[in-house]
Every structure is written in C-alpha cells, then in structure tokens.
Design an enzyme around this catalytic site. Structure first.
Site, PDB file in Angstrom:
ATOM      1  N   PRO A  35       0.928  -1.069   0.015  1.00 57.15           N
ATOM      2  CA  PRO A  35      -0.065   0.101   0.020  1.00 57.15           C
ATOM      3  C   PRO A  35       0.727   1.125  -0.007  1.00 57.15           C
ATOM      4  O   PRO A  35       1.812   1.632   0.952  1.00 57.15           O
ATOM      5  CB  PRO A  35      -0.680   0.036   1.224  1.00 57.15           C
ATOM      6  CG  PRO A  35       0.159  -1.018   2.132  1.00 57.15           C
ATOM      7  CD  PRO A  35       0.916  -1.966   1.414  1.00 57.15           C
ATOM      8  N   ASN A  67       9.141  -7.317   3.555  1.00 58.57           N
ATOM      9  CA  ASN A  67       9.106  -6.227   2.754  1.00 58.57           C
ATOM     10  C   ASN A  67      10.566  -5.281   2.911  1.00 58.57           C
ATOM     11  O   ASN A  67      10.980  -5.063   4.192  1.00 58.57           O
ATOM     12  CB  ASN A  67       7.865  -5.246   3.094  1.00 58.57           C
ATOM     13  CG  ASN A  67       7.654  -4.055   2.391  1.00 58.57           C
ATOM     14  OD1 ASN A  67       7.627  -3.002   3.229  1.00 58.57           O
ATOM     15  ND2 ASN A  67       8.032  -3.851   1.298  1.00 58.57           N
ATOM     16  N   GLY A  68      10.902  -4.592   2.067  1.00 57.54           N
ATOM     17  CA  GLY A  68      12.020  -3.760   1.976  1.00 57.54           C
ATOM     18  C   GLY A  68      13.138  -4.230   1.040  1.00 57.54           C
ATOM     19  O   GLY A  68      13.732  -5.198   1.271  1.00 57.54           O
ATOM     20  N   ASP A  69      13.644  -3.459   0.027  1.00 58.56           N
ATOM     21  CA  ASP A  69      14.750  -3.592  -0.797  1.00 58.56           C
ATOM     22  C   ASP A  69      14.671  -4.654  -1.805  1.00 58.56           C
ATOM     23  O   ASP A  69      15.641  -5.055  -2.470  1.00 58.56           O
ATOM     24  CB  ASP A  69      16.090  -3.971   0.101  1.00 58.56           C
ATOM     25  CG  ASP A  69      16.462  -2.644   0.822  1.00 58.56           C
ATOM     26  OD1 ASP A  69      15.859  -1.717   0.535  1.00 58.56           O
ATOM     27  OD2 ASP A  69      17.230  -2.999   1.613  1.00 58.56           O
ATOM     28  N   CYS A  78       3.685   3.360   8.638  1.00 55.21           N
ATOM     29  CA  CYS A  78       4.180   4.541   7.971  1.00 55.21           C
ATOM     30  C   CYS A  78       4.969   5.428   8.683  1.00 55.21           C
ATOM     31  O   CYS A  78       4.627   5.944  10.075  1.00 55.21           O
ATOM     32  CB  CYS A  78       2.751   5.493   7.646  1.00 55.21           C
ATOM     33  SG  CYS A  78       3.116   7.019   6.782  1.00 55.21           S
ATOM     34  N   GLY A 122       7.038  -2.898  -3.066  1.00 53.44           N
ATOM     35  CA  GLY A 122       6.487  -1.602  -2.953  1.00 53.44           C
ATOM     36  C   GLY A 122       7.214  -0.642  -4.316  1.00 53.44           C
ATOM     37  O   GLY A 122       6.790  -0.753  -5.243  1.00 53.44           O
ATOM     38  N   HIS A 162       8.293  -4.630   7.450  1.00 48.82           N
ATOM     39  CA  HIS A 162       9.163  -3.757   6.670  1.00 48.82           C
ATOM     40  C   HIS A 162      10.374  -3.814   7.484  1.00 48.82           C
ATOM     41  O   HIS A 162      10.434  -3.317   8.752  1.00 48.82           O
ATOM     42  CB  HIS A 162       8.612  -2.302   6.489  1.00 48.82           C
ATOM     43  CG  HIS A 162       9.306  -1.573   5.536  1.00 48.82           C
ATOM     44  ND1 HIS A 162       9.119  -0.616   4.962  1.00 48.82           N
ATOM     45  CD2 HIS A 162      10.723  -1.566   5.369  1.00 48.82           C
ATOM     46  CE1 HIS A 162       9.821   0.052   4.324  1.00 48.82           C
ATOM     47  NE2 HIS A 162      11.056  -0.684   4.614  1.00 48.82           N
TER      48      HIS A 162
END
Length: 332
Positions: A18, A204-206, A102, A228, A171
């Site tokens: 998202p 999540n991440g990279d 966030c 993302g 994340h």
C-alpha cells in the site's frame, strides 16, 4: 497453497504494498495483470472515514478484477479504528489491514502509523478493536521498531498474533531509517524461527530484482514478499520474480512498445476513475519510472507532462513509438 483467513493464495505470494498516491485502482489493475497475488489500497485515515472525508471515501473503491484485495486503515484511537473497520466492511474487501509502519511525520505526530511502535500496549488495543469489530480477516503491516535502540518486533509479532490477526508484514527497517539504509531481514528470519509464530510472515524492504527475491526467499524463509517502490512504473517485476523462481532464468525486459502500452492503459484507467483532467495530472509522477534507462526520453517526458487529454496522450504515444522504431533503438 497459503491461507489468510478464508483467502487462498499461491504457496509463496507476491504482494503489492500500500503506497500513498500510488496504489490506487488503476495502478493495482496493472500490477494484477503482471502477476501480483494480493494488493492493498492506499492507507486510509480512520478519522477521515468517520468524518466522511471525500478523499478517504474515494480510497475505498475496489473492483472484482483485482481480488483478492485489502483495505488498509491507520489511526491511534480504538473507537475510531473499530468504527472505520465497520465502514470498510460495507465495500466488501477480502481483508482489513492495519498500518503500524508509515514513518511520515504528519502520521506519526498523530500517534498513528509507526508512531504506535513506541507503545506496544496501544498497538495491541488498537488491533483488538479492529479484530473484534469485523468478520473480515485482519492483517498488520509494521516495522522493526522505532529505532535501532528499540527494536521490538519479536514481542510485537507474538502479541499481535494473540489478538487474532491472520498475517503480519514486516518492513525490515526502523521508523528512524524512513526508507533509507539497509533493510535488515535477519529480524524476519528470527521471527520465522520462533516456534510460537503460526501466522504467515511476509517480508518487505529492498526487493528490487528477481535475483534478490530468490536470494531472500531462500535465506530468510518468509512466507511471501511485499513489493513497493520497485513496482512503481515497473509492474512487470511480479511476473519476472515468479519466472525466476520457477526457471532460474530472467524474463526479457519490457520493450519500449510494451512500456508505452502500459502508460496508455494506466492513463486511460486513471482518467476513467478520477476524471480526465485529474487522472492525467496525477499520471505525471509515473512517466520517469516507466521509461527509466530508455535513451533520449527526456524530450518526450517534457511533452508527456504537458498532456491534458486522452486524445493528446494517444497521439504522443504513437509519435514516441514511431521515433524509437524509426531510429531502431534497442528495446531493453
């Protein structure tokens, strides 16, 4: 087959993250076409939904062709989160997701998003409020902790699982990192090794290439991946990763013609959903991403930014295609 509540997903699903001002229905539609297994709306303020804010309500738009799809909400008040989950239920998404990740200051300052990482008891209360208020599966997306000195994801994972959530996306950065530095997936691996954790854990991440996706899948043993920023202007990444998982070989990169077709579809769907003027104005952020690495696109980009109607867009796409075909630039 992997399950989130009553939702059936592939054994190792790829999720579209998202992203504010990005993960709207037109963009989600493209990502679905190119292999995304589960998608989420842009995050929606619980207070905005309750106030009947037009922008918040618009974000509730979902369509059958993009299922399964989740609506993501954020906020720092239990009653507001519970009520907003009931409002979300009325549009019949497949799940409700809570944003505890966030890092943006205006969200954190309201005690929401990653701001809740400072108070795990509050995080648990907010999550319980949502779980109790809806019959839909509830999932959570969060970060490792507020900063390196306060990484608390181990406790968070166990306590959120106890509330009844059906999956957790991590994340692998702290709030202090924002979107910079290295995403440390070792923490995700540790959560997966915890015998008390039974729900799916998504990393999540990279993740920005099929090679890295395969490496991280094998090394950190998560149940799936959320992608993302790497998907912005490049929805092909989902099928590229799946192909690499299955064959160990890389799919060819999209041609210039395929990139132009994606822009045409994205612009057309944006105009249909938001209105022609707004839809094309908001497309401006995407052009550089669609044509990253393509030679001589700078002049065309300037002209794309000046397009205000779909008729103009069609003409410029045809002209751009003709230029690259005539000059025989390699389509990479």
């Amino acid at each position: 087959m992997l399950k989130i509540g009553n939702i059936s997903l592939p054994e190792f699903p790829l999720l579209l993250a998202p992203m504010e001002d990005v993960s709207d229905p037109p963009f989600r539609r493209l990502c679905k076409m190119h292999g995304a297994d589960l998608m989420y709306s842009e995050f929606i303020s619980s207070e905005g939904l309750i106030r009947d804010a037009i922008k918040s309500r618009k974000k509730l738009d979902i369509f059958d062709y993009e299922r399964p799809v989740g609506i993501q909400i954020f906020g720092g008040d239990e009653e507001a989160m519970a009520l907003s989950a009931k409002i979300v239920e009325t549009v019949e998404p497949d799940l409700v997701d809570i944003n505890f990740g966030c890092p943006v200051k205006k969200v954190v300052c309201k005690g929401a998003g990653a701001g809740v990482l400072k108070d795990i008891d509050l995080m648990v209360r907010l999550t319980k409020a949502v779980v109790r208020s809806t019959h839909l599966p509830v999932t959570v997306k969060t970060r490792l902790g507020w900063d390196n000195a306060s990484i608390n994801i181990d406790e968070v994972a166990e306590r959120l699982q106890e509330t009844g959530i059906k999956a957790l996306t991590i994340h692998a950065r702290t709030r202090a990192q924002m979107y910079k530095g290295h995403a440390d997936w070792e923490h995700i691996s540790r959560i997966k090794q915890n015998p008390n954790i039974e729900i799916p854990i998504f990393g999540n991440g990279d993740i920005d290439s099929p090679e890295k996706a395969l490496e991280y899948k094998g090394k950190y043993a998560c149940d799936g991946m959320m992608i993302g920023r790497a998907a912005i202007g490049y929805p092909w990444i989902f099928n590229e990763i799946k192909h690499f998982f299955e064959t160990g070989t890389l799919l060819r990169k999209p041609t210039i013609s395929e990139r132009l077709e994606a822009v045409r579809q994205h612009a057309e769907w944006s105009a249909e959903w938001k209105g022609e003027k707004t839809g094309l104005l908001e497309m401006r952020q995407h052009y550089s991403n669609y044509f990253r690495g393509i030679p001589h696109f700078k002049d065309f980009k300037r002209r794309f930014l000046e397009v205000f109607t779909l008729i103009e867009m069609e003409g410029l796409i045809a002209e751009t295609a003709a230029f690259y075909q005539e000059n025989e630039f390699s389509e990479r």
